[in-house]
Structures are given as structure tokens and as C-alpha cells.
Enzyme design. Structure first.
Site, short mmCIF file in Angstrom:
data_model
loop_
_atom_site.label_atom_id
_atom_site.label_comp_id
_atom_site.label_asym_id
_atom_site.label_seq_id
_atom_site.Cartn_x
_atom_site.Cartn_y
_atom_site.Cartn_z
CD GLU A 1 -2.56 1.71 0.33
OE1 GLU A 1 -3.43 0.96 -0.33
OE2 GLU A 1 -2.44 2.90 -0.15
CB THR B 1 -4.33 -0.02 -7.96
OG1 THR B 1 -4.77 -0.46 -9.27
CG2 THR B 1 -2.92 -0.70 -7.77
N GLY B 2 -7.72 0.24 -7.06
CA GLY B 2 -8.86 1.00 -6.78
C GLY B 2 -9.02 2.20 -8.06
N GLY C 1 -25.10 15.01 -10.13
CA GLY C 1 -26.23 14.62 -9.22
C GLY C 1 -26.32 12.95 -8.86
CB ILE D 1 -19.86 11.90 -4.55
CG1 ILE D 1 -19.03 10.48 -4.43
CG2 ILE D 1 -18.83 13.01 -4.18
CD1 ILE D 1 -17.80 10.39 -4.90
N GLY D 2 -22.30 13.49 -5.19
CA GLY D 2 -22.83 14.95 -5.04
C GLY D 2 -24.00 15.08 -4.13
N GLY E 1 -18.07 10.98 -11.31
CA GLY E 1 -17.70 9.68 -11.27
C GLY E 1 -16.15 9.73 -10.99
CG LEU F 1 -21.36 -0.06 -5.18
CD1 LEU F 1 -22.60 -0.72 -5.03
CD2 LEU F 1 -21.52 1.32 -4.40
CG HIS G 1 -46.74 -3.53 14.84
ND1 HIS G 1 -46.62 -2.70 13.99
CD2 HIS G 1 -47.19 -3.03 15.86
CE1 HIS G 1 -47.57 -1.54 14.46
NE2 HIS G 1 -47.86 -1.85 15.54
P1 FAD Z 1 -9.67 1.53 -3.09
O1 FAD Z 1 -10.38 1.67 -1.87
O2 FAD Z 1 -9.57 2.62 -3.98
O3 FAD Z 1 -8.16 1.04 -2.65
C1 FAD Z 1 -7.02 0.87 -3.37
C2 FAD Z 1 -5.87 1.20 -2.76
O4 FAD Z 1 -4.80 0.95 -3.70
C3 FAD Z 1 -5.65 2.69 -2.49
O5 FAD Z 1 -5.25 2.57 -0.92
C4 FAD Z 1 -4.52 3.04 -3.08
O6 FAD Z 1 -3.74 4.14 -2.21
C5 FAD Z 1 -3.80 1.88 -3.49
N1 FAD Z 1 -2.76 1.89 -4.53
C6 FAD Z 1 -3.17 2.35 -5.66
N2 FAD Z 1 -2.19 1.84 -6.51
C7 FAD Z 1 -1.06 1.51 -5.87
C8 FAD Z 1 0.14 0.95 -6.00
N3 FAD Z 1 0.68 1.02 -7.48
N4 FAD Z 1 1.05 0.71 -4.92
C9 FAD Z 1 0.48 0.67 -3.66
N5 FAD Z 1 -0.63 0.97 -3.43
C10 FAD Z 1 -1.80 1.41 -4.48
N6 FAD Z 1 -18.76 2.54 -1.59
C11 FAD Z 1 -19.76 1.62 -0.87
O7 FAD Z 1 -19.78 0.65 -0.97
N7 FAD Z 1 -20.25 2.31 0.16
C12 FAD Z 1 -20.22 3.78 0.33
O8 FAD Z 1 -20.90 4.34 1.33
C13 FAD Z 1 -19.28 4.53 -0.39
N8 FAD Z 1 -18.99 5.65 -0.13
C14 FAD Z 1 -18.07 6.36 -0.88
C15 FAD Z 1 -17.81 7.65 -0.57
C16 FAD Z 1 -16.93 8.33 -1.25
C17 FAD Z 1 -16.65 9.98 -1.12
C18 FAD Z 1 -16.12 7.74 -2.06
C19 FAD Z 1 -14.91 8.56 -3.01
C20 FAD Z 1 -16.38 6.45 -2.57
C21 FAD Z 1 -17.24 5.85 -1.71
N9 FAD Z 1 -17.41 4.42 -1.96
C22 FAD Z 1 -18.50 3.73 -1.42
C23 FAD Z 1 -16.90 3.56 -3.01
C24 FAD Z 1 -15.61 2.88 -2.55
O9 FAD Z 1 -14.70 3.64 -1.83
C25 FAD Z 1 -14.97 2.10 -3.33
O10 FAD Z 1 -15.70 1.56 -4.19
C26 FAD Z 1 -13.96 1.11 -2.72
O11 FAD Z 1 -13.16 1.81 -1.86
C27 FAD Z 1 -13.33 0.19 -3.86
O12 FAD Z 1 -12.56 -0.50 -3.18
P2 FAD Z 1 -11.10 -0.92 -3.83
O13 FAD Z 1 -10.26 -2.02 -3.05
O14 FAD Z 1 -11.10 -1.60 -5.20
O15 FAD Z 1 -9.90 0.32 -3.92
P1 NAD Z 2 -21.72 8.90 -10.26
O1 NAD Z 2 -21.41 8.03 -11.36
O2 NAD Z 2 -22.67 8.48 -8.95
O3 NAD Z 2 -22.48 10.27 -10.37
C1 NAD Z 2 -21.89 11.03 -11.44
C2 NAD Z 2 -22.99 12.07 -12.05
O4 NAD Z 2 -22.48 13.29 -12.68
C3 NAD Z 2 -24.05 11.41 -12.88
O5 NAD Z 2 -25.29 11.70 -12.42
C4 NAD Z 2 -23.55 12.05 -14.19
O6 NAD Z 2 -24.63 11.97 -15.01
C5 NAD Z 2 -23.27 13.35 -13.89
N1 NAD Z 2 -22.30 14.18 -14.81
C6 NAD Z 2 -21.52 13.78 -15.44
N2 NAD Z 2 -20.84 14.61 -16.65
C7 NAD Z 2 -21.68 15.96 -16.10
C8 NAD Z 2 -21.34 17.26 -16.50
N3 NAD Z 2 -20.71 17.50 -17.59
N4 NAD Z 2 -22.50 17.98 -16.02
C9 NAD Z 2 -23.14 17.45 -15.08
N5 NAD Z 2 -23.30 16.49 -14.53
C10 NAD Z 2 -22.53 15.45 -14.99
O7 NAD Z 2 -20.47 9.44 -9.44
P2 NAD Z 2 -19.84 10.08 -8.25
O8 NAD Z 2 -21.01 10.60 -7.43
O9 NAD Z 2 -18.77 10.88 -8.46
O10 NAD Z 2 -19.41 8.71 -7.51
C11 NAD Z 2 -18.52 7.98 -7.79
C12 NAD Z 2 -18.70 6.42 -7.51
O11 NAD Z 2 -18.38 6.06 -6.19
C13 NAD Z 2 -19.90 6.03 -7.64
O12 NAD Z 2 -20.18 5.36 -8.85
C14 NAD Z 2 -20.40 5.01 -6.60
O13 NAD Z 2 -20.34 3.70 -7.17
C15 NAD Z 2 -19.37 5.28 -5.59
N6 NAD Z 2 -19.87 5.93 -4.33
C16 NAD Z 2 -20.75 5.19 -3.67
C17 NAD Z 2 -21.38 5.56 -2.58
C18 NAD Z 2 -22.35 4.50 -1.90
O14 NAD Z 2 -22.26 3.52 -2.18
N7 NAD Z 2 -22.98 5.43 -1.21
C19 NAD Z 2 -21.14 6.85 -2.27
C20 NAD Z 2 -20.03 7.64 -2.74
C21 NAD Z 2 -19.72 7.17 -3.95
#
Ligand code: FAD
Ligand code: NAD
Length: 466
Positions: A33, A143-144, A181, A184-185, A271, A319, A444
Site C-alpha cells: 500500500e 489499486t482502486g 447529481g 457523491i454529489g 464519477g 462499491l 411490529h
Molecule cells: P480502493 O479503496 O480505491 O483502494 C485502492 C488502494 O490501492 C488505495 O489505498 C491506493 O492508495 C492503493 N494503491 C493504488 N495504486 C497503488 C500502487 N501502485 N502501489 C501501492 N498501493 C496502491 N462504496 C460503498 O460501497 N459504500 C459507500 O458508502 C461508499 N461511499 C463512498 C464515498 C466516497 C466519498 C467515495 C469517494 C467512494 C465511496 N464508495 C462507497 C466507493 C468505495 O470507496 C470504493 O468502491 C472502494 O473503496 C473500492 O475498493 P478497492 O479496494 O477497489 O479500491
Molecule cells: P456517479 O456516477 O454516481 O454520479 C456522477 C453524476 O455526474 C452522474 O449523475 C452524471 O450524469 C453526472 N455528470 C457527468 N458529467 C456531467 C457534466 N458534465 N455536468 C453535469 N453532470 C455530469 O459518480 P460519483 O457521485 O462521482 O461517485 C463515484 C462512484 O463512487 C460512484 O459510482 C459510486 O459507485 C461510488 N460511491 C458510492 C457511494 C455509496 O455507495 N453510497 C457513495 C459515494 C461514492
């Protein structure tokens, strides 16, 4: 040189869960990491900190708007200590990330801190405080992802920000302009709306959360509008400018006219993109597709047989729980097992309040696929539990096959929808009919009674309490 059965690159929910399962199955495992803190996006700058701020801001909102109706009077002014709120969020994150460190130790997984990059298909170089190379018979790329943006936007990370900065601001914005919208938004928009900011959401499509069932999008927008969040749908942002402490966002509306929005912060939430920037995947011969994803087959295997990939960096919904399922899947494939993931039953949740949760097919998907279905809905406000708590917004909608009555989709907006959806996942995994759910006793008074009532409605339009 240290040798491993498996090396996992990335410690998010995909990576660290894969590492644990590999270790459980007897493989000598390493995890790499780049950050000191384990847990990836989800624990550090995603799921956990966003939920901490959603919860804190929800408490404030309740205190400001709802305590009084419960007969709770607070003498004096209710104030936000934003610095403390952010500090609490950090503490929640730190404790959760320390938990992952503990799990690595407990499972005897070697943790390497530094950027991992392929030397070839069996060697990974780690550039941290020192540089070292390890050998791995198998590697799992986890690597996410990173926040995405639009080509014309300069993310200065001060005023024009991504979710990462929005989770650690120094002040509450006066007017937060949110581009996108999506989930995240809306989640972070609601946080700052509750804390007193004006919030304007600009969405390209004609509805918010476009991938969700239309009923949920419409209902969520209705509720958020009631909370004074402003929406501009079918607006394509084409310019974002910063001038000192001010930001100006220009978008084209449906008529092709430029509409200008002025605020003090702009959250870009359009996104996320898969992250493979410094992985040097080509040195191992791993194929990255045109969308930037690591290409995998049904076994999560890349074109290089001993290299696998999971989570946000591969195809599919981004997710945490999807990444976790894939992490377990690959570990079990490596152990010679034949695991299975039912992607149709990965639930999707938006943690606004009311929460939104769904699983299975949307109404739009069933129509497009030509599948005959029946729909049953039940409003939350008809529940005794909702009236007791005051959380009356929302509904449960169940879609079932017209011929077999099998549940094909469950869509919920309402209090604790995120937890309620688990019942639907269980039922659908066992291929329950709507009548199966309708005939199960639900305690209930609970919000879950709305699921039973919607199932009754879907079975034969025989809900009891409407
Ligand atoms: P990541 O969690 O992105 O982890 C990847 C890791 O790899 C990172 O720590 C990075 O530093 C490391 N890495 C990358 N490249 C290298 C490298 N070359 N060497 C060493 N380390 C490296 N999902 C939900 O299901 N529920 C939620 O409520 C939710 N809320 C979210 C809110 C926000 C604001 C955001 C941004 C995302 C949210 N998500 C949510 C999405 C969720 O965070 C991701 O789907 C999830 O973290 C993906 O897991 P991952 O293991 O694929 O990657
Ligand atoms: P998203 O894909 O959910 O939403 C992006 C939105 O931006 C879409 O509705 C899209 O139509 C709009 N958009 C794209 N281009 C645009 C433009 N030029 N002008 C105006 N609107 C535009 O992406 P996000 O909200 O950035 O979240 C990223 C990912 O993180 C999600 O796909 C989700 O899988 C993950 N996430 C999950 C949770 C959760 O599970 N509760 C919370 C946060 C993030």
C-alpha cells in the site's frame, strides 16, 4: 528476496479482504500500500468519513429542526464546531484503519508501505522509505480508483474540489456548487446543506442518480428539494472558473443557453476513474482497456495467467462490498475452489436521509428487457414506526415476475433503507416470490413492515394498511 504465494497491490476493501481470505486459505501473503494508512479510498476518503459527516450533520439537523416537535428544548443557541466535527471524522477513520492493520497482523500478512510497480509478471518493486523487490507466484491488483473530472476543469483542490477535499474542509461553504447529481454529489451536498450552506446541484441527465429506478430518483429529488437543495437537471457544465474565493460555473441548458452559477466552492462529482497510473502494468504484460480498467475474465484473471484484479480497477459498479466479494472470490479461485458472485444482487445505497437502497432490476430495465412484471408499493408514512420517529418520507417498491411471482427488484427510499435492503437481498438470493415475503412475519412496529406490505401489494394488490 522475500517470496510469496500471493502479493496484493492496494489495501482498499478489495485488496485487504483478498489478503485475509488468501491467508485464511493457507497462502503466504503480502499486501502493498502506497499510503501508511491501510483501508484504501473506502476507509480513508470514501465510505467511512462520508458516513461520519452524514451522521454528525444529521444530528445537527435534528437538533435544529426536529427536537422541538419531540418536546426537547435546548436553552441557548445550537452551534456547530466544524473543526471538532472534522476531527471526530478523522478519529473514526483512524480507528477503522488501525483495525485493518490489526487484521493484517492477526492473519500474518506482511505489509509493505510504498508504491508497488511490476518489474515483470512475478516481481514487484516497492518504492517506499526504502526500495525493495519481492517475488510473488500470484498477484492481485486492487489499486482502486481516483476522482474523475472533466477535461476543461482545473481541480485546484482548494475551491474547485473533489470528494477527498470536501471531507476535510476548513470552513462550511456559503454556496457549494455541485457538478453531478450522483451519489457523491447528493451525500456530500446534503452534509453541507444541513450545516447551513446553500447547495446547488447541476446534473447532465434529466434526473438525479440516473442509474437507479426512476421512482427513487423522483422521490429523492422531491425530498431533497423540500430540504432546500437546488437542482438544475439537463444542464451540461462547460466551464469552471476560480477568481480568488469565488467560483463561477457555466452550464448549457436544454435550450442551448449558457446559465451561470456563482459560489465559493465547487465540488466536482462526475464519477471516478480506475487507478493504474504507477503500476507499470505493461512490464508484466497486463492489458488495460480503453476505459482505463484492468481487463479481467470471469475468474477475475487478467491476460497474464498468474495476475488477477478486483474492485474499482475492473469493470462493474464501484462499491466497497462489490470489491470485497471479488477479493474473496479470487482468493478462493487461487485455492482451487469454484466460488460465485451474483452481480445482480449487489445492493446499491445512497446514504442521504432518507436513505435510498435498491437491489435487482429497475422498472426501466425490466421494460427494456421485455419482462412482464407486477409492481407493489407501500408508503413509509402509513407505518406506525415512521410516525413514531417522524421519518415519514419514502416508499418501498417491489417488482415481481407476472407469471412466477419471483421478486426481480426491490427499491426503497426511507429511514434505514440501507439496512432494510438486506432482507431483499436474502429473499432474492433464495429466489423468493413476493408472496413468500408477504407471508413472513415482520416485527411490529418496524420500517421493515413496509417491505412486507409492498410484497403484499405486488402479490395481488392486497396491502393491509393502505
Ligand atoms: P480502493 O479503496 O480505491 O483502494 C485502492 C488502494 O490501492 C488505495 O489505498 C491506493 O492508495 C492503493 N494503491 C493504488 N495504486 C497503488 C500502487 N501502485 N502501489 C501501492 N498501493 C496502491 N462504496 C460503498 O460501497 N459504500 C459507500 O458508502 C461508499 N461511499 C463512498 C464515498 C466516497 C466519498 C467515495 C469517494 C467512494 C465511496 N464508495 C462507497 C466507493 C468505495 O470507496 C470504493 O468502491 C472502494 O473503496 C473500492 O475498493 P478497492 O479496494 O477497489 O479500491
Ligand atoms: P456517479 O456516477 O454516481 O454520479 C456522477 C453524476 O455526474 C452522474 O449523475 C452524471 O450524469 C453526472 N455528470 C457527468 N458529467 C456531467 C457534466 N458534465 N455536468 C453535469 N453532470 C455530469 O459518480 P460519483 O457521485 O462521482 O461517485 C463515484 C462512484 O463512487 C460512484 O459510482 C459510486 O459507485 C461510488 N460511491 C458510492 C457511494 C455509496 O455507495 N453510497 C457513495 C459515494 C461514492
Amino acid at each position: 528476496m522475500s517470496k510469496y504465494d500471493v502479493a496484493v497491490i492496494g489495501s482498499g476493501p478489495g485488496g485487504y479482504v483478498a489478503a485475509i481470505r488468501c491467508a485464511q486459505l493457507g497462502m503466504k501473503t503480502a499486501i502493498i500500500e502506497k499510503y501508511h494508512s491501510l483501508g484504501g479510498t473506502c476507509l480513508n476518503v470514501g465510505c467511512i468519513p462520508s458516513k461520519a459527516l452524514l451522521d454528525s450533520s444529521h444530528h445537527y439537523d435534528d437538533a435544529m429542526k426536529h427536537f422541538e416537535e419531540h418536546g426537547i428544548e435546548i436553552p441557548g443557541e445550537i452551534k456547530i464546531n466544524f473543526e471538532k466535527m472534522i476531527a471526530r471524522k478523522k478519529q473514526v477513520v483512524d480507528t477503522t484503519c488501525d483495525g485493518v492493520q490489526y487484521l493484517m497482523k492477526k492473519n500474518e500478512i506482511d505489509v509493505f508501505t510504498g508504491m508497488g510497480s511490476f518489474v515483470d509478471a512475478t516481481h514487484i518493486k516497492i518504492d517506499g522509505e526504502k526500495s525493495e523487490t519481492i517475488e510473488a507466484a500470484n498477484t492481485i491488483i486492487a489499486t482502486g480508483s481516483k476522482p474523475g473530472s472533466l477535461p476543461f476543469i482545473t481541480l485546484d483542490k482548494e475551491r474547485v474540489i473533489t470528494s477527498t477535499e470536501a471531507l476535510s474542509l476548513k470552513e462550511i461553504p456559503k454556496h457549494l456548487i455541485v457538478i453531478g447529481g450522483g451519489v457523491i454529489g447528493l451525500e456530500l451536498g446534503q452534509v453541507y446543506k444541513r450545516l447551513g450552506a446553500e447547495v446547488t446541484v447541476i446534473e447532465y441527465m434529466d434526473r438525479i442518480t440516473p442509474a437507479m429506478d426512476k421512482t427513487l430518483s423522483k422521490e429523492l429529488m422531491k425530498v431533497l428539494k423540500k430540504q432546500q437543495v437546488k437542482f438544475h437537471l439537463s444542464h451540461a457544465v462547460n466551464k469552471v472558473e476560480r477568481n480568488g474565493d469565488a467560483v463561477k460555473v457555466t452550464a448549457k441548458n436544454k435550450k442551448g443557453e449558457d446559465v451561470v452559477f456563482e459560489g465559493d466552492y465547487c465540488l466536482v462529482a462526475v464519477g471516478r476513474r480506475p487507478y493504474t497510473d504507477q503500476l507499470n502494468a505493461t512490464a508484466a504484460g497486463v492489458k488495460i482497456n480503453e476505459r482505463g480498467q484492468v481487463e479481467v475474465n470471469e475468474q477475475m484473471q487478467t491476460n497474464v495467467p498468474n495476475i488477477y484484479a478486483v474492485g474499482d480497477v475492473v469493470r462493474g459498479i464501484m462499491l466497497a462490498h462489490k470489491a470485497e466479494e471479488e477479493g474473496v472470490f479470487v482468493a478462493e479461485v487461487l485455492a482451487g475452489q469454484q466460488p460465485h458472485i451474483n452481480y445482480n444482487l449487489i445492493p446499491n445505497v445512497v446514504y442521504t436521509w432518507p436513505e435510498v437502497a435498491s437491489v435487482g432490476k429497475t422498472e426501466e430495465e425490466l421494460i427494456a428487457a421485455g419482462i412482464a412484471f407486477k409492481a407493489g408499493s407501500f408508503p413509509m408514512r402509513a407505518l406506525g414506526r415512521s410516525r413514531a420517529s417522524g421519518d415519514v418520507d419514502g416508499l418501498v417498491k417491489i417488482l415481481a415476475d407476472t407469471t412466477t411471482d419471483e421478486v426481480l427488484g426491490v427499491h426503497i427510499i426511507g429511514a434505514r433503507a440501507a439496512d432494510l435492503i438486506a432482507e431483499a437481498v436474502t429473499a432474492m438470493e433464495f429466489r423468493a416470490s413476493a408472496e413468500d415475503i408477504a407471508r413472513m412475519s415482520h416485527a411490529h412496529p418496524t420500517y421493515a413492515e413496509a417491505v412486507k406490505e409492498a410484497a403484499l401489494a405486488a402479490t395481488a394488490d392486497r396491502a393491509l394498511h393502505v
